[in-house]
Structure formats: structure tokens, C-alpha cells
Design a protein around this motif. Structure first.
Motif, short mmCIF file in Angstrom:
data_model
loop_
_atom_site.label_atom_id
_atom_site.label_comp_id
_atom_site.label_asym_id
_atom_site.label_seq_id
_atom_site.Cartn_x
_atom_site.Cartn_y
_atom_site.Cartn_z
N GLU A 1 5.27 13.88 -11.73
CA GLU A 1 6.13 13.76 -13.21
C GLU A 1 5.39 14.56 -13.79
O GLU A 1 5.36 15.25 -14.27
CB GLU A 1 6.36 12.46 -13.34
N GLN A 2 3.81 14.95 -13.15
CA GLN A 2 2.85 15.39 -14.10
C GLN A 2 3.42 17.31 -13.86
O GLN A 2 3.10 17.62 -14.71
CB GLN A 2 1.31 15.30 -13.76
N ASN B 1 3.78 1.65 -1.34
CA ASN B 1 4.53 1.38 -1.98
C ASN B 1 3.17 2.39 -2.97
O ASN B 1 4.15 2.86 -3.65
CB ASN B 1 4.86 -0.20 -3.23
N SER B 2 2.10 1.91 -3.50
CA SER B 2 1.48 2.35 -4.45
C SER B 2 0.50 3.90 -4.50
O SER B 2 0.95 4.10 -5.09
CB SER B 2 0.08 1.19 -4.19
N TYR B 3 0.88 3.84 -2.90
CA TYR B 3 0.77 5.51 -2.91
C TYR B 3 2.29 6.36 -3.32
O TYR B 3 2.06 7.29 -3.58
CB TYR B 3 0.64 5.87 -1.25
N GLN C 1 1.01 -1.14 0.15
CA GLN C 1 -0.11 0.34 -0.05
C GLN C 1 1.27 1.29 0.30
O GLN C 1 0.64 2.74 -0.50
CB GLN C 1 -1.09 0.24 1.50
N LYS D 1 3.41 9.69 -9.82
CA LYS D 1 3.18 10.27 -11.20
C LYS D 1 2.41 12.09 -11.35
O LYS D 1 2.81 11.88 -11.72
CB LYS D 1 2.30 8.91 -11.51
N VAL D 2 2.50 12.34 -10.16
CA VAL D 2 1.33 13.41 -9.47
C VAL D 2 2.58 14.42 -9.73
O VAL D 2 2.44 15.34 -10.53
CB VAL D 2 1.02 13.24 -8.99
N ASN E 1 3.58 5.35 -5.25
CA ASN E 1 4.03 5.87 -7.17
C ASN E 1 2.54 6.43 -7.63
O ASN E 1 3.87 7.10 -8.78
CB ASN E 1 3.86 3.87 -7.65
N ASN E 2 1.89 6.29 -6.75
CA ASN E 2 0.59 7.53 -7.09
C ASN E 2 1.63 9.18 -7.37
O ASN E 2 1.52 9.97 -7.91
CB ASN E 2 -0.38 7.38 -6.38
N GLU E 3 2.37 9.56 -5.65
CA GLU E 3 2.08 10.22 -5.37
C GLU E 3 3.77 10.98 -6.86
O GLU E 3 4.01 12.14 -7.12
CB GLU E 3 3.55 10.81 -4.50
#
Length: 198
Positions: free
Chosen positions: A65-66, A54-56, A52, A62-63, A58-60
Motif C-alpha cells: 500500500e505504501q 496472517n501477520s506477515y 504468524q 502495508k508495504v 498484513n505487513n506485506e
């Protein structure tokens, strides 16, 4: 002495010990299974928690990077706007340059000097004309040197006119426009050709 048979008692004792052994063995197996199950559940919970996290992350990522892409885009837009603003400022500062040059040329050309050709190439000016005397041309050179818009006057040649009935001498002069490079960028100056002087 009477004969006593102890075999049934021994057999019963042996069965009792065997029963206790199996009971202890079963209890040990059950305890081991419970312990292994508990440890397995604990590690599974830790693994799930880490997944969980790691998933959090990874999402952060991606945010972020955007956002980095957006910041890069904004920087490009800012640079483009700055270039446009700079170009507009250059155009505003140079829209009256032609008129200013003509006015300055008129102010530095003294009486007795007549221009027959006027040419502008980049930041260079070429003046071709006739002069009644060399002193008037000297005055013109001094005026050009003291000018705020013109600089580096260079008299390429001066020669007597071919028509002996006139006292006018032909001349060719080069001038540079001060501040022209800041407005239009560098330009190649006109290279004076070698010629005879008098």
C-alpha cells in the motif's frame, strides 16, 4: 462333609476386579487426557502458525500500500513535469511568433495596400486599411492563402473612400494564424460583421 466358606475368596476376587477396573479406568482417563492435550497442542501450533502467516501478509500488504501511494505520487509528479515540459516547449515555439507574424504580414501586403489598423485576438488577426485597387487586395488574399503561417483570409468589406479626391478604398480583412491553437489553445475567432461591399 466339611463346610467350606467361600466368602473371603469371593470378596478378594471382587476387590481384585474392582481394582483392575479402576486401574483400566484411570489408564483410559489418562490416555484420553494425553490425547486431548496433544490434539490441543497441535491445533494451537497450527493457529499460531496461521496467525504468524496472517501477520506477515498484513505487513506485506502495508508495504505494498505504501508503494502504491509512492507510485501514485510519482505518477502525479511525472504528469506535472510533463505539463511543465509541454508548457516550456510551447513557450519556446511561440516566443518568436509575434515577429514571425509581422514578417509574414509584411510579405503578403503588396504595394498599393496600406494598413491603418492591426489587431490580434487569440488566433485571429484583424487588418484594416486602404487599397489603391481591388486587384491589389485580390493579390493580398492569394498571398495569404499560400502562406505557411496565415490561413483562411476573409475580406469583410471593401468600400470607396469618403474623400472623393483620393482613389483609395477602405477594407477590413480577417486572418487566422496557422498552428496557433497548438501553442496557445483554441481561441474564439473574430466574427465579421455584415457590411456593404463595392
Amino acid at each position: 462333609m466339611a463346610y467350606i466358606n467361600l466368602l473371603p475368596w469371593r470378596e478378594a476376587a471382587r476387590k481384585e476386579r474392582q481394582k483392575k477396573y479402576l486401574t483400566v479406568l484411570a489408564a483410559t482417563a489418562l490416555f484420553s487426557f494425553a490425547a486431548m492435550f496433544s490434539i490441543n497442542m497441535l491445533y494451537n501450533a497450527k493457529i499460531d502458525g496461521q496467525l504468524q502467516r496472517n501477520s506477515y501478509l498484513n505487513n506485506e500488504i502495508k508495504v505494498l500500500e505504501q508503494r502504491i501511494v509512492e507510485i501514485s505520487t510519482l505518477k502525479d509528479k511525472k504528469k506535472s513535469l510533463q505539463q511543465r515540459m509541454s508548457l516550456i516547449e510551447q513557450l519556446q515555439s511561440s516566443r518568436n511568433l509575434g515577429t514571425q507574424i509581422m514578417d509574414e504580414i509584411a510579405s503578403v501586403v503588396p504595394a498599393g495596400v496600406y494598413l491603418t489598423q492591426f489587431e490580434k485576438k487569440g488566433s485571429s488577426l484583424l487588418l484594416v486599411g486602404k487599397s489603391e485597387s481591388n486587384n491589389r487586395l485580390s493579390n493580398m488574399l492569394r498571398e495569404a492563402e499560400s502562406s505557411e503561417l496565415l490561413a483562411d483570409p476573409l475580406l469583410e468589406f471593401i468600400e470607396a473612400g469618403k474623400d472623393s479626391s483620393t482613389l483609395l478604398s477602405n477594407f477590413k480583412m480577417h486572418l487566422m494564424i496557422t498552428g496557433f491553437e497548438a501553442v496557445h489553445g483554441p481561441a474564439e475567432p473574430v466574427t465579421p460583421a455584415t457590411g456593404g461591399g463595392k
